[in-house]
Design a protein around this motif. Structure first.
Motif, PDB file in Angstrom:
ATOM      1  N   VAL A   1       0.534  -0.796  -0.196  1.00 38.86           N
ATOM      2  CA  VAL A   1      -0.397   0.164  -0.094  1.00 38.86           C
ATOM      3  C   VAL A   1       0.477   0.946   0.703  1.00 38.86           C
ATOM      4  O   VAL A   1       1.354   1.247   0.511  1.00 38.86           O
ATOM      5  N   ASN A   2       0.776   1.957  -0.677  1.00 43.36           N
ATOM      6  CA  ASN A   2       1.430   2.640  -1.293  1.00 43.36           C
ATOM      7  C   ASN A   2       1.264   4.288  -0.322  1.00 43.36           C
ATOM      8  O   ASN A   2       2.177   5.803  -0.307  1.00 43.36           O
ATOM      9  N   ASP A   3      -0.294   4.714  -0.610  1.00 49.01           N
ATOM     10  CA  ASP A   3      -0.956   5.490  -0.092  1.00 49.01           C
ATOM     11  C   ASP A   3      -2.015   5.443   0.485  1.00 49.01           C
ATOM     12  O   ASP A   3      -2.811   4.538   0.484  1.00 49.01           O
ATOM     13  N   THR A   4      -2.481   6.923   1.591  1.00 47.86           N
ATOM     14  CA  THR A   4      -4.157   6.437   1.843  1.00 47.86           C
ATOM     15  C   THR A   4      -4.746   5.948   1.182  1.00 47.86           C
ATOM     16  O   THR A   4      -5.847   5.653   1.640  1.00 47.86           O
ATOM     17  N   LEU A   5      -5.122   6.633  -0.191  1.00 54.03           N
ATOM     18  CA  LEU A   5      -6.259   6.640  -0.673  1.00 54.03           C
ATOM     19  C   LEU A   5      -6.424   4.907  -1.267  1.00 54.03           C
ATOM     20  O   LEU A   5      -7.508   4.737  -1.129  1.00 54.03           O
ATOM     21  N   ARG A   6      -4.621   4.922  -1.719  1.00 50.62           N
ATOM     22  CA  ARG A   6      -5.299   3.419  -2.084  1.00 50.62           C
ATOM     23  C   ARG A   6      -5.055   2.504  -0.540  1.00 50.62           C
ATOM     24  O   ARG A   6      -6.558   1.708  -0.527  1.00 50.62           O
ATOM     25  N   ALA A   7      -5.381   3.234   0.242  1.00 48.40           N
ATOM     26  CA  ALA A   7      -5.768   2.034   1.489  1.00 48.40           C
ATOM     27  C   ALA A   7      -7.060   1.902   1.748  1.00 48.40           C
ATOM     28  O   ALA A   7      -7.490   0.894   2.358  1.00 48.40           O
TER      29      ALA A   7
ATOM     30  N   VAL B   1      -9.011   2.425  -0.276  1.00 46.07           N
ATOM     31  CA  VAL B   1     -10.260   1.248  -1.988  1.00 46.07           C
ATOM     32  C   VAL B   1      -9.837   0.517  -1.759  1.00 46.07           C
ATOM     33  O   VAL B   1     -10.957  -0.931  -1.828  1.00 46.07           O
ATOM     34  N   LEU B   2      -8.463  -0.276  -0.305  1.00 44.78           N
ATOM     35  CA  LEU B   2      -8.178  -1.837  -0.757  1.00 44.78           C
ATOM     36  C   LEU B   2      -8.783  -2.099  -0.018  1.00 44.78           C
ATOM     37  O   LEU B   2      -9.486  -3.324   0.031  1.00 44.78           O
TER      38      LEU B   2
ATOM     39  N   SER C   1     -12.420  -3.351  -0.916  1.00 45.34           N
ATOM     40  CA  SER C   1     -12.160  -4.309  -2.021  1.00 45.34           C
ATOM     41  C   SER C   1     -12.705  -5.573  -1.437  1.00 45.34           C
ATOM     42  O   SER C   1     -13.041  -6.475  -1.406  1.00 45.34           O
TER      43      SER C   1
ATOM     44  N   ILE D   1      -0.195   5.485   6.660  1.00 44.21           N
ATOM     45  CA  ILE D   1      -1.073   4.944   5.801  1.00 44.21           C
ATOM     46  C   ILE D   1      -1.534   3.777   6.598  1.00 44.21           C
ATOM     47  O   ILE D   1      -3.112   3.090   6.699  1.00 44.21           O
TER      48      ILE D   1
END
Length: 481
Positions: free
Chosen positions: A163-169, A171-172, A175, A194
């Motif tokens: 996980v590279n950033d908070t937005l990705r966190a 979304v992940l 999902s 994160i």
């Protein structure tokens, strides 16, 4: 990671055992007569009862039950019936979309050791399919709750989702919940921002997050953020130090290094940290754990491996009879052994002192009423599916926890943890027939959990001969894989 796809060996174990349709067992009647029921919740024996099983459930319990003539009778006199054991820090071998090794080694070893439920700490799509097939009655295998490992931008191991950033966190988390996972497993290298993004989104989505305390987070911070379980005691030595907070920040980066690396000067640093252990700090942490509902899963047997057995890994491998239940490929996964080859005597002496402190902390946290779980982290060096849970139970007793309480930790506590006390965790009418028949009383001596006479998995009966056959088949498989 490669997998050997042996259709013949797969057929011998997996198809014969795990592909049975549980619905065909729905009307089967079995009676365990004159058995001593172990009331794990109240830590007492209920003597001389008959337990009637109908299909996958406990139909009735009584002293003078009228039994039909077509019923299967299992004589339980002088034996002890407990609910099935749970391994609450378990790993499958479902890599590369293959379930072959899990089906041919891991699941048979669980059943042979009386383990009827697991918390799977790193699942995949095929792991979820197995879980659902068990719940749908299509497969005979332990009940499972499946998590997925989430780590920082550069994951510590190959199984973690980066996980590279908070937005990705955010979304992940969404999902993974949609994919059907039961919980998120947070891992060691998650950056603070994160980690807290995962915590917030997990709370919003009502999916638990559990696992490691990342190296830049304290166990108390994790508990306050809502982390449901604290694994491996990571961060606890620093948390319970009397050092001022300013110095604790400097020490925090040692949390991973002290477990997996040895280098000049490390022993002096850790000895200084160990010497500052403060019971008052531990009590503060324990109070927060109990207030927030955080659970503690110490995996002592894993810590013993890291801090003791790896000192003489070659001799340990040669002398350990359980190695025969591990495939060549799984032994190859013990890559961390190589990291310890350059350790000095001082490093091992320090780690021995650290292990002693960690074990002391387990008992102190138990005394402070922190909720405990039992897990073994199989696939770590010298940690074996099925067998090592019994080793963990003995280690909990060795720490000073009473045998009866340890049995409760391994049976009833998982049901409370998952909120499924209506289905699992005790031997009671209406609950699933996941049971273990023992030849000796485990309330008196926890090692009696290894004296297994029979296992019932959703009412399917594995007598001692069947369990021995499972073990023999695993040995044969591992010789060629």
């Amino acid at each position: 990671m490669k997998r050997n796809y042996s259709i013949i060996c797969f057929s011998l174990i997996s198809i014969a055992l795990f592909s049975q349709d549980r619905t065909s067992n729905s009307q089967t009647l079995t009676a365990i007569t004159h058995v001593n029921i172990v009331d794990v919740k109240n830590e007492k024996i209920i003597s001389d009862k008959t337990v009637l099983l109908k299909g996958d459930k406990i139909e009735k319990i009584g002293a003078n039950l009228k039994l039909p003539s077509n019923i299967k009778i299992i004589h339980g006199k002088d034996k002890f019936l407990i609910p099935g054991l749970w391994d609450m820090h378990f790993h499958n071998a479902d890599y590369n979309d293959s379930t072959e090794e899990t089906n041919n080694t891991v699941i048979p070893l669980l059943i042979a050791n009386g383990i009827t439920g697991v918390r799977d700490m790193a699942g995949f799509a095929n792991t979820l399919k197995r879980r659902d097939s068990v719940r749908d009655g299509k497969l005979i295998a332990p009940e499972s709750y499946v998590g997925v490992m989430v780590d920082g931008p550069k994951p510590f191991g190959p199984l973690g989702i980066p996980v590279n950033d908070t937005l990705r966190a955010v979304v992940l988390v969404d999902s993974l919940k949609s994919a059907g996972y039961d919980f998120i497993k947070v891992y060691s290298l998650l950056p603070r921002e994160i980690y807290f993004a995962i915590a917030a989104e997990s709370k919003k989505q009502n999916i638990p997050f559990e696992g490691h305390v990342p190296e830049n987070i304290t166990p108390v911070e994790a508990a306050l953020a809502g982390q449901k379980s604290i694994e491996h005691q990571y961060g606890m030595v620093l948390q319970c130090s009397s050092l001022p907070d300013s110095l604790k920040i400097e020490y925090r980066n040692l949390q991973i290094k002290m477990l997996h690396r040895g280098r000049k000067g490390m022993d002096d640093t850790l000895l200084g940290l160990i010497s500052t252990f403060d019971t008052g700090q531990l009590n503060k942490a324990a109070n927060i754990f109990t207030q927030t509902g955080a659970w503690y899963c110490p995996t002592i047997v894993t810590m013993q491996s890291f801090f003791n057995k790896l000192k003489n890994a070659g001799a340990e491998i040669k002398n350990d009879s359980l190695i025969q239940y591990v495939t060549k490929e799984s032994k190859g996964m013990w890559d961390m052994i190589g990291r310890y080859q350059n350790f000095r005597l001082e490093d091992w002496t320090t780690r021995s002192k650290l292990l002693e402190l960690l074990n002391k902390m387990v008992k102190l946290l138990y005394d402070k009423k922190v909720n405990m779980l039992a897990g073994d982290d199989n696939f770590s060096p010298f940690c074996y599916a099925g067998f090592s849970l019994h080793q963990e139970l003995q280690q909990l007793v060795n720490c000073g926890i009473p045998d009866a309480d340890v049995l409760k930790i391994a049976t009833y506590n998982p049901a409370v943890f998952f909120g499924i006390e209506d289905k699992f965790g005790t031997v009671e009418q209406g609950k699933f027939a996941d049971l273990v028949l023992l030849d000796a009383n485990p309330l008196n001596k926890i090692s009696n959990t290894k004296k297994i006479n029979a296992v019932f998995l959703r009412g399917h009966y594995f007598d001692r001969n069947a369990l021995d056959n499972l073990l023999a088949n695993v040995k044969a498989y591992c010789k060629t894989h």
